[in-house]
Design an enzyme around this catalytic site. Structure first.
Site, mmCIF file in Angstrom:
data_model
loop_
_atom_site.group_PDB
_atom_site.id
_atom_site.type_symbol
_atom_site.label_atom_id
_atom_site.label_comp_id
_atom_site.label_asym_id
_atom_site.label_seq_id
_atom_site.Cartn_x
_atom_site.Cartn_y
_atom_site.Cartn_z
ATOM 1 C CE1 TYR A 48 -3.304 -2.831 0.699
ATOM 2 C CE2 TYR A 48 -4.575 -0.801 0.840
ATOM 3 C CZ TYR A 48 -4.518 -2.179 0.687
ATOM 4 O OH TYR A 48 -5.671 -2.884 0.511
ATOM 5 C CE LYS B 154 1.726 -18.355 1.041
ATOM 6 N NZ LYS B 154 1.122 -19.629 1.400
ATOM 7 C CG ASP C 18 -1.786 -20.113 2.710
ATOM 8 O OD1 ASP C 18 -1.232 -19.723 3.751
ATOM 9 O OD2 ASP C 18 -1.246 -20.934 1.939
ATOM 10 C CG ASP D 135 -8.017 -3.931 2.320
ATOM 11 O OD1 ASP D 135 -9.043 -3.618 2.942
ATOM 12 O OD2 ASP D 135 -7.805 -3.591 1.144
#
Ligand code: NAI
Length: 357
Positions: free
Chosen positions: A123, A190, A223, A247
Site C-alpha cells: 500500500y 506468508k 492462507d 484489508d
C-alpha cells in the site's frame, strides 16, 4: 464536555452520521461535535479534498469520527482515508468483528479483532507502470543483479516491510489483547514465500511476542488463516496482519458477522484516533434512508471507550444488541422478515433501548 471532529462524508455518509449523532446525543455523554466537510464537497467549498482546517480540528481534538468518503477511480484526488492515515500517522487499523445474537450468519459465537498495519506493505504506493522508463531501468537492474527476467508486459508494485513498523503494530496488538483480556494473538504471514518482507514481519513479531509471555501467541500462514475463518472462526481471537492481508481478512470477518452494515472500525496512532465504519459511501443506496447505520453507531461506541466513557459505550452497545436480538426493526441488508426499517427508524429503535438510569 468533550469535543470531537465529525466528518459526515458523502454517499450514505450524511445519513448514517446523522443517525449516529442522534444516538450519541441521547446518551448524554457530553460529546460536542465540530463538523467539517472532506472529499468532493470540500473541493467545491475550499478547493481541497482535505483542507488544512479539517486536519487542524483533528489535531486539536485528538479524536475524530467520520462517515465514508468517495474516492474517484483512476483520476481525481487521492483517497482521503489514506491521506488521513499518513498525515496523522494512524499506524493501526482495528476492526472488532463481533457477531451479535439475532444477526443472520452461518456461524455462532464469533468475536475476532483484526489489527492491521496501516503504513507500509504493497500500500505504500511504490509502483512502476508497465512500459515506463523507470520500470525498464528496474527490469534491467533485476536481470543484471539477480538474473531474473521480469516480463516486458508486467507492472510492478514494491512491498516494503520494516522491523520498526512491525514492532509498533505487534506491540499495539499485544497491548490491546492485554487491556481487553483477550485469549491470544495470532500473527498471519506468508514468510515461507516472501522471505525478506514477510520474513521481517514474522521475525519481528516473534521477538515482540517473547516480551508478552502472559498473552497467548501463535503464528499462522495467511492462507491457512483464511481456511480456519471459513471453517472454525471461533478459534481466532486477536489477529495481527500486514496491510494487504489485513484489508482482505477484515472484510472476510465483516462477512462472518452480518456484513458491512454492522462492521465498525478505528484508525489509531500515538497521538490521534479516527473512528469510522468499514463500509464505503455505497452510492447504489445513497439518499434513500435505507443504509444500515449500525456500523457507524458501533464505531461511535469504540470512540466512547477510547475516551474512557465506558458506561456510555456499554449503554450504546447494549441498546444495539437489544435491537438486533429483538429483530423487529431491521434495515434491508440484515434480511428482515417483514418490512425493512429506514436508517432513521433504526436510530429511533436504538435510542428507545438506551437505559436512562
Ligand atoms: P461500499 O462499502 O460503499 O459498498 C459495497 C456494498 O455494500 C454495496 O452494495 C453497498 O450498498 C453495501 N453497503 C455498504 N455500506 C452499507 C450500509 N451501511 N448499509 C447497507 N448496505 C451497505 O464499497 P464500494 O462500492 O466498493 O465503494 C464505494 C465508494 O466508497 C468508493 O468511492 C470507495 O473508494 C469508497 N470507500 C470509502 C471508504 C471510507 O471512506 N472509509 C471505505 C471503503 C470505500
Amino acid at each position: 464536555m468533550t469535543t470531537v471532529t465529525l466528518i459526515p462524508g458523502d454517499g450514505i455518509g450524511p445519513e448514517v452520521s446523522e443517525a449516529t449523532k442522534r444516538v450519541v446525543d441521547s446518551l448524554g455523554a457530553g460529546i460536542e461535535w465540530e463538523e467539517h466537510t472532506a472529499g468532493a464537497g470540500a473541493i467545491e467549498s475550499h478547493g481541497d479534498p482535505l483542507p488544512d482546517h479539517v486536519l487542524e480540528s483533528i489535531r486539536r481534538n485528538k479524536v475524530a469520527i467520520k462517515g465514508p468518503v468517495t474516492t474517484p477511480v483512476g483520476t481525481g484526488f487521492r483517497s482521503i482515508n489514506v491521506a488521513l492515515r499518513q498525515e496523522l500517522d494512524l499506524f493501526a487499523s482495528v476492526r472488532p468483528c463481533h457477531l451479535f445474537p439475532g444477526v443472520p450468519s452461518r456461524f455462532e459465537g464469533i468475536d475476532i479483532v483484526v489489527v492491521r498495519e496501516n503504513t507500509e506493505d504493497l500500500y505504500e504506493g511504490i509502483e512502476f507502470e508497465m512500459g515506463s522508463p523507470e520500470l525498464e531501468k528496474l527490469r534491467g537492474y533485476i536481470k543484471y543483479m539477480h538474473n531474473f527476467p521480469i516480463r516486458a508486459d508486467a507492472g510492478v508494485s514494491v512491498k516494503p516491510i520494516s522491523v520498526g513498523a512491525t514492532k509498533a503494530i505487534t506491540e499495539f496488538a499485544f497491548e490491546y489483547a492485554k487491556r481487553h483480556r483477550r485469549r491470544k494473538v495470532t500473527l498471519g504471514h506468508k514468510a515461507n514465500i516472501m522471505k525478506h518482507s514477510d520474513g521481517v514481519w514474522l521475525a519481528s513479531g516473534q521477538e515482540m511476542a517473547s516480551q508478552y509471555r502472559d498473552v497467548g501467541f501463535e503464528e499462522m500462514q495467511v492462507d491457512e488463516m483464511a481456511m480456519w475463518l471459513a471453517w472454525h472462526p471461533q478459534d481466532l481471537d486477536v489477529v495481527v496482519l500486514p496491510n494487504l492481508y489485513g484489508d482482505i481478512i477484515s472484510d472476510l470477518c465483516a462477512g462472518l458477522i452480518g456484513g458491512l452494515g454492522v462492521a465498525p472500525g478505528m484508525n489509531i496512532g500515538k497521538d490521534y484516533a479516527v473512528f469510522e465504519p468499514t463500509h464505503g459511501s455505497a452510492p447504489d443506496i445513497a439518499g434513500q434512508n435505507i443504509a444500515n447505520p449500525i456500523a457507524m453507531i458501533l464505531s461511535a461506541g469504540l470512540m466512547l471507550r477510547h475516551l474512557n466513557l465506558d458506561a456510555a459505550a456499554d449503554n450504546l452497545e447494549g441498546a444495539v444488541a437489544a435491537v438486533l436480538a429483538e429483530g423487529k426493526v431491521r434495515p434491508p441488508d440484515l434480511k428482515p422478515y417483514g418490512e425493512p426499517a429506514k436508517t432513521s427508524e433504526v436510530a429511533d429503535a436504538i435510542i428507545g433501548q438506551l437505559s436512562t438510569g
